[in-house]
Scaffold this motif. Structure first.
Motif, PDB file in Angstrom:
ATOM      1  N   TYR A  31     -10.873 -18.241  15.150  1.00 48.13           N
ATOM      2  CA  TYR A  31     -10.267 -17.706  16.305  1.00 48.13           C
ATOM      3  C   TYR A  31     -11.098 -16.180  16.594  1.00 48.13           C
ATOM      4  O   TYR A  31     -11.516 -15.744  16.151  1.00 48.13           O
ATOM      5  N   TYR A  33     -10.219 -13.288  20.061  1.00 46.95           N
ATOM      6  CA  TYR A  33      -9.408 -12.687  21.055  1.00 46.95           C
ATOM      7  C   TYR A  33     -10.043 -11.481  22.023  1.00 46.95           C
ATOM      8  O   TYR A  33     -11.117 -10.899  21.492  1.00 46.95           O
ATOM      9  N   TYR A  48      -7.449 -15.864  24.543  1.00 49.01           N
ATOM     10  CA  TYR A  48      -7.770 -16.146  23.154  1.00 49.01           C
ATOM     11  C   TYR A  48      -8.358 -17.447  22.802  1.00 49.01           C
ATOM     12  O   TYR A  48      -8.458 -18.224  24.008  1.00 49.01           O
ATOM     13  N   VAL A  50      -9.083 -20.751  20.061  1.00 49.10           N
ATOM     14  CA  VAL A  50      -8.849 -21.097  18.679  1.00 49.10           C
ATOM     15  C   VAL A  50     -10.058 -21.910  18.197  1.00 49.10           C
ATOM     16  O   VAL A  50      -9.895 -22.453  16.984  1.00 49.10           O
ATOM     17  N   SER A  94     -10.672 -13.708  13.831  1.00 51.50           N
ATOM     18  CA  SER A  94     -10.002 -14.018  12.544  1.00 51.50           C
ATOM     19  C   SER A  94     -10.686 -15.311  12.135  1.00 51.50           C
ATOM     20  O   SER A  94     -10.925 -16.156  12.947  1.00 51.50           O
ATOM     21  N   SER A  96      -9.030 -17.825  10.719  1.00 50.53           N
ATOM     22  CA  SER A  96      -8.320 -18.831  11.430  1.00 50.53           C
ATOM     23  C   SER A  96      -6.850 -18.372  11.803  1.00 50.53           C
ATOM     24  O   SER A  96      -6.475 -17.396  11.856  1.00 50.53           O
ATOM     25  N   GLY A  97      -5.919 -19.066  12.015  1.00 49.74           N
ATOM     26  CA  GLY A  97      -4.652 -18.830  12.520  1.00 49.74           C
ATOM     27  C   GLY A  97      -3.465 -18.926  11.492  1.00 49.74           C
ATOM     28  O   GLY A  97      -2.354 -18.726  11.520  1.00 49.74           O
ATOM     29  N   GLY A  98      -4.423 -19.167  10.403  1.00 45.59           N
ATOM     30  CA  GLY A  98      -3.241 -19.278   9.189  1.00 45.59           C
ATOM     31  C   GLY A  98      -2.675 -17.771   8.618  1.00 45.59           C
ATOM     32  O   GLY A  98      -3.066 -16.949   9.230  1.00 45.59           O
ATOM     33  N   ARG A  99      -2.043 -18.188   7.506  1.00 50.01           N
ATOM     34  CA  ARG A  99      -1.285 -17.024   6.931  1.00 50.01           C
ATOM     35  C   ARG A  99      -2.216 -15.914   6.467  1.00 50.01           C
ATOM     36  O   ARG A  99      -3.278 -16.163   5.880  1.00 50.01           O
ATOM     37  N   ASN A 100      -1.816 -14.658   6.796  1.00 49.76           N
ATOM     38  CA  ASN A 100      -2.370 -13.549   6.401  1.00 49.76           C
ATOM     39  C   ASN A 100      -3.832 -13.578   6.886  1.00 49.76           C
ATOM     40  O   ASN A 100      -4.689 -13.014   5.786  1.00 49.76           O
ATOM     41  N   GLN A 101      -4.131 -13.862   7.899  1.00 44.42           N
ATOM     42  CA  GLN A 101      -5.587 -13.528   8.164  1.00 44.42           C
ATOM     43  C   GLN A 101      -5.762 -12.551   9.210  1.00 44.42           C
ATOM     44  O   GLN A 101      -5.370 -12.644  10.263  1.00 44.42           O
ATOM     45  N   PRO A 102      -6.312 -11.495   8.534  1.00 45.69           N
ATOM     46  CA  PRO A 102      -6.433 -10.306   9.603  1.00 45.69           C
ATOM     47  C   PRO A 102      -7.448 -10.414  10.617  1.00 45.69           C
ATOM     48  O   PRO A 102      -8.314 -11.226  10.731  1.00 45.69           O
ATOM     49  N   GLN A 103      -7.186  -9.679  11.528  1.00 43.32           N
ATOM     50  CA  GLN A 103      -8.101  -9.528  12.719  1.00 43.32           C
ATOM     51  C   GLN A 103      -9.018  -8.612  12.706  1.00 43.32           C
ATOM     52  O   GLN A 103      -8.654  -7.593  12.099  1.00 43.32           O
TER      53      GLN A 103
END
Lengths: 114, 118
Positions: A31, A33, A48, A50, A94, A96-103
């Motif tokens: 990902y 942005y 953005y 993906v 980041s 991925s767009g998954g949980r808890n993936q910081p940018q």
């Protein structure tokens, strides 16, 4: 470790000119942005991506185009620059767009349109 | 739509003292993430700390800790033993826990400029 690299760091344009901002990341992130930062408004999402070959509009996409031809690069284009596009532009990525993936952010590009 | 509000445009703290930066947010979602980013004069956005909404325990990272009040939709940042290098703009940010696309975007507050006095 380079992380997220933005070029150029500064640029001054005249109204109507075009230019491309380059964002490169070496973390194999899916990902990416583009944000703009204006005084008193925080950061707002422009476009953005993906994944390689895909792009989508964010919150403030008008006047900008983007391309993601290679996974590691995300280009932001201004076809006909306007004074309202004077801002600081940040690229982020980041995993991925998954949980808890910081940018992870680049250092920003300060763009002035005269 | 989600919003993030930082009501303190500027704050000041003495070196070695403790300061708390406020952040409130509005959302109808129950699962999300909250972040504090630091932006020094170099402009680099540095992740300071993050909190997962489904975790009741407040996150801590060395001198940085948060007070997460989910019912009140409040997410304040406490900096203990403030150092000169802590001087920066601090942004609170929200992100939906739903995966993918624009839902993964960060929604930022307008920032709080923190000055640290020697």
């Amino acid at each position: 470790n380079a992380g997220v690299t933005q070029t150029p760091k500064f640029r001054v344009l005249k109204t109507g000119q075009s230019m491309t901002l380059l964002c490169a990341q070496d973390m194999n992130h899916e990902y990416m942005y583009w944000y703009r930062q204006d005084p008193g408004m925080g950061l707002r999402l422009i476009h953005y991506s993906v994944g390689e070959g895909t792009t989508a509009k964010g919150e403030v996409p008008d006047g900008y185009n983007v391309s993601r031809l290679k996974k590691q690069n995300f280009l932001l284009g201004l076809e006909s620059a306007a004074p309202s596009q004077t801002s600081v532009y940040f690229c982020a990525s980041s995993r991925s767009g998954g949980r808890n993936q910081p940018q992870h952010f680049g250092d920003g590009t300060r763009l002035s349109i005269l | 739509a989600q919003t993030v509000t930082q009501s303190q445009p500027e704050m000041s703290v003495q070196e070695a003292e403790t300061v708390t930066l406020s952040c409130t947010y509005d959302t109808s979602e129950s699962d999300y993430y909250l972040f504090w980013y630091k932006q020094p004069p170099s402009r680099q956005m540095i992740l300071v700390i993050r909190q997962e909404a489904y975790k009741q325990q407040n996150a801590t990272e060395n001198r940085f800790s948060v007070n997460f009040q989910k019912a009140a939709k409040s997410f304040s940042l406490k900096i203990s033993d403030s150092q000169l290098g802590d001087a920066a703009m601090y942004f609170c940010a929200y992100r939906s826990a739903r995966a993918g696309g624009a839902t993964n975007k960060l929604i930022f507050g307008t920032g709080t400029l923190l000055a640290v006095q020697p």
